[in-house]
Design an enzyme around this catalytic site. Structure first.
Site, PDB file in Angstrom:
ATOM      1  N   HIS A   1     -11.867   5.739   5.426  1.00  0.00           N
ATOM      2  CA  HIS A   1     -11.322   6.989   5.994  1.00  0.00           C
ATOM      3  C   HIS A   1     -12.322   8.131   5.818  1.00  0.00           C
ATOM      4  CE1 HIS A   1      -7.027   5.329   5.052  1.00  0.00           C
ATOM      5  NE2 HIS A   1      -7.123   5.419   6.371  1.00  0.00           N
TER       6      HIS A   1
ATOM      7  N   ARG B   1       1.255  -1.367   7.628  1.00  0.00           N
ATOM      8  CA  ARG B   1       1.711  -0.246   6.814  1.00  0.00           C
ATOM      9  C   ARG B   1       2.703   0.663   7.550  1.00  0.00           C
ATOM     10  NH1 ARG B   1      -2.664   2.977   3.550  1.00  0.00           N
ATOM     11  NH2 ARG B   1      -0.662   3.769   2.792  1.00  0.00           N
TER      12      ARG B   1
ATOM     13  N   CYS C   1      -5.344   9.823  -2.043  1.00  0.00           N
ATOM     14  CA  CYS C   1      -4.425   8.897  -1.354  1.00  0.00           C
ATOM     15  C   CYS C   1      -3.030   8.857  -1.958  1.00  0.00           C
ATOM     16  CB  CYS C   1      -4.949   7.472  -1.414  1.00  0.00           C
ATOM     17  SG  CYS C   1      -6.642   7.272  -0.909  1.00  0.00           S
TER      18      CYS C   1
ATOM     19  N   ASP D   1       0.806  -1.230   0.000  1.00  0.00           N
ATOM     20  CA  ASP D   1       0.000   0.000   0.000  1.00  0.00           C
ATOM     21  C   ASP D   1       0.833   1.272   0.000  1.00  0.00           C
ATOM     22  OD1 ASP D   1      -2.954  -0.712   0.278  1.00  0.00           O
ATOM     23  OD2 ASP D   1      -2.084  -1.958   1.852  1.00  0.00           O
TER      24      ASP D   1
ATOM     25  N   ARG E   1      -9.072   3.064  11.592  1.00  0.00           N
ATOM     26  CA  ARG E   1      -7.641   3.397  11.557  1.00  0.00           C
ATOM     27  C   ARG E   1      -7.264   4.567  12.472  1.00  0.00           C
ATOM     28  NH1 ARG E   1      -5.569   1.723   6.439  1.00  0.00           N
ATOM     29  NH2 ARG E   1      -6.549  -0.269   5.928  1.00  0.00           N
TER      30      ARG E   1
HETATM   31  N1  GLY Z   1      -5.584  -0.328   0.647  1.00  0.00           N
HETATM   32  C1  GLY Z   1      -5.520   0.913   1.306  1.00  0.00           C
HETATM   33  C2  GLY Z   1      -5.487   0.736   2.776  1.00  0.00           C
HETATM   34  O1  GLY Z   1      -6.197  -0.137   3.266  1.00  0.00           O
HETATM   35  O2  GLY Z   1      -4.805   1.404   3.482  1.00  0.00           O
END
Ligand code: GLY
Length: 254
Positions: A160, A85, A247, A60, A130
């Site tokens: 988001h 990530r 993004c 990502d 998140r």
């Molecule tokens: N695929 C983008 C994310 O989940 O952060």
């Protein structure tokens, strides 16, 4: 000068994180070509693009918006809610250090840049899978002395805040009301995306133009009818990775 930091698409993009989307095969060569085209669009709209190398171990990593938030005074590196990530952050912080002092938010708070929508000195922040309340409080602490106000926004059924709505300038928010409690945004005109195009809520204002994926023609038309200058870009393969046009870049003035 308007500057955009981007990152090359990882060939591992097919293993990206997915929260609300079903996994579909991604044509990586096409995704790479579409991302290059997106970068050319940013250049055509007046931005200088600085493209960072792919991070193959991070599917990502092309979505540079999530590990950082770039304000006029500072770059904030976020305590990402997506554990897998978090390794994307170091090299991005290194690139941003050329342009801004860099501040790292602290664990155990959680926050991702995709949840932060800036309108002037107000930072609207989505409470999402998140980003948590501790992340919002920690961000407020980081930016209060620069004069920013941090405002939480409740979300539902989307990744988001900027999956739910984006500020497109001219006191206008483009969004899909089903994804958020829009009450904190009552001071702005709220333009609802076209029916059947909830993904169009993620648009990117670049200079005088609103950039939108070409997959959302009805919303593009709606924006033109509302008086906006609109450009479109084909990013079908990147959309499959649960992304949008915000993004894939960090846009800021240098
Ligand atoms: N695929 C983008 C994310 O989940 O952060």
């Amino acid at each position: 000068m308007l500057t955009a930091i981007t990152r090359e698409v990882s060939r591992s993009l097919g293993n990206c994180e997915l929260t609300w989307l079903r996994r579909e095969p991604i044509d990586i060569d096409l995704a790479i070509a579409q991302h290059h085209n997106y970068e050319r669009c940013l250049e055509d709209l007046g931005a200088r693009v600085i493209s960072l190398p792919a991070l193959e171990e991070h599917p990502d990593a092309v979505f540079v918006e999530d590990p950082a938030l770039v304000l006029d005074e500072v770059a904030v590196i976020t305590p990402m809610g997506c554990e897998s990530r978090r390794g994307e952050r170091e090299s991005l912080a290194g690139a941003l250090a050329e342009f801004r002092p860099v501040v790292w938010m602290r664990d155990p708070a959680r926050l991702e840049g995709g949840d932060v929508m800036r309108i002037s000195r107000d930072l609207y922040v989505g409470l999402s899978a998140r980003t948590d309340a501790a992340g919002i409080a920690e961000l407020a602490d980081c930016v209060r002395h620069f004069g920013y106000r941090v405002v939480p926004v409740e979300l539902r059924d989307c990744l988001h805040l900027k999956s739910a709505c984006t500020f497109i300038g001219d006191a206008c928010v483009l969004g899909h009301r089903a994804f958020l409690d829009a009450a904190p945004l009552a001071a702005y005109r709220f333009l609802e995306v076209a029916p059947d195009e909830p993904g169009a809520a993620n648009a990117l204002r670049v200079g005088e133009t609103v950039l939108l994926p070409s997959a959302f023609p009805a919303t593009a038309e709606l924006l033109r009818n509302a008086g906006f200058r609109v450009a479109v870009v084909d990013v079908t393969e990147l959309l499959k990775a649960e992304s949008g046009v915000t993004c894939s870049s960090l846009l800021f003035e240098v």
